[in-house]
Design a protein around this motif. Structure first.
Motif: not given
Length: 123
Positions: A22, A93-97
């Motif tokens: 990622e 937006r590190l919480d968005t894959e």
């Protein structure tokens, strides 16, 4: 200039060939965005477009394109806004894959924007 907009795009393309995580996918989106942003700045300056200093530089470039008399740049303003939004997601937006498929789609789109900007620059 030691680094060019093309260098950013080349790095994104090379990275996409080896990407397996990622963080790599995020980097592809970010580098390909900076390729079009940097080229967009060059085009804006060459065409003598107004510089908007009262807003952030990324939004200022979008506004310069949007207010341009050049129809192609007006159309690119929206595409640049979407590319900028994708870059914000990739960088902040590190919480968005972020998936391989999404990064490939964004890279393909950004390569088209880059080519369109190059064509405008050559006119």
């Amino acid at each position: 200039m030691s680094v060019t907009p093309q260098d950013f795009l080349d790095l994104a393309i090379e990275s996409s060939e080896l990407a397996d995580s990622e963080i790599n996918y995020r980097n592809i989106i970010s580098r390909s965005y900076y390729a079009i942003y940097s080229l967009g700045i060059d085009v804006s300056k060459c065409m003598g477009l107004p510089q908007f200093s009262d807003i952030g530089s990324h939004v200022a470039l979008q506004e310069a394109f949007k207010t341009s008399l050049n129809r192609e740049l007006k159309l690119l303003a929206t595409r640049l806004r979407v590319a900028h939004t994708n870059r914000i997601v990739a960088d902040y937006r590190l919480d968005t894959e972020i998936t391989r498929e999404f990064s490939t789609q964004v890279l393909t789109t950004n390569k088209k924007i880059f080519a369109d900007l190059k064509n405008i620059q050559l006119q």
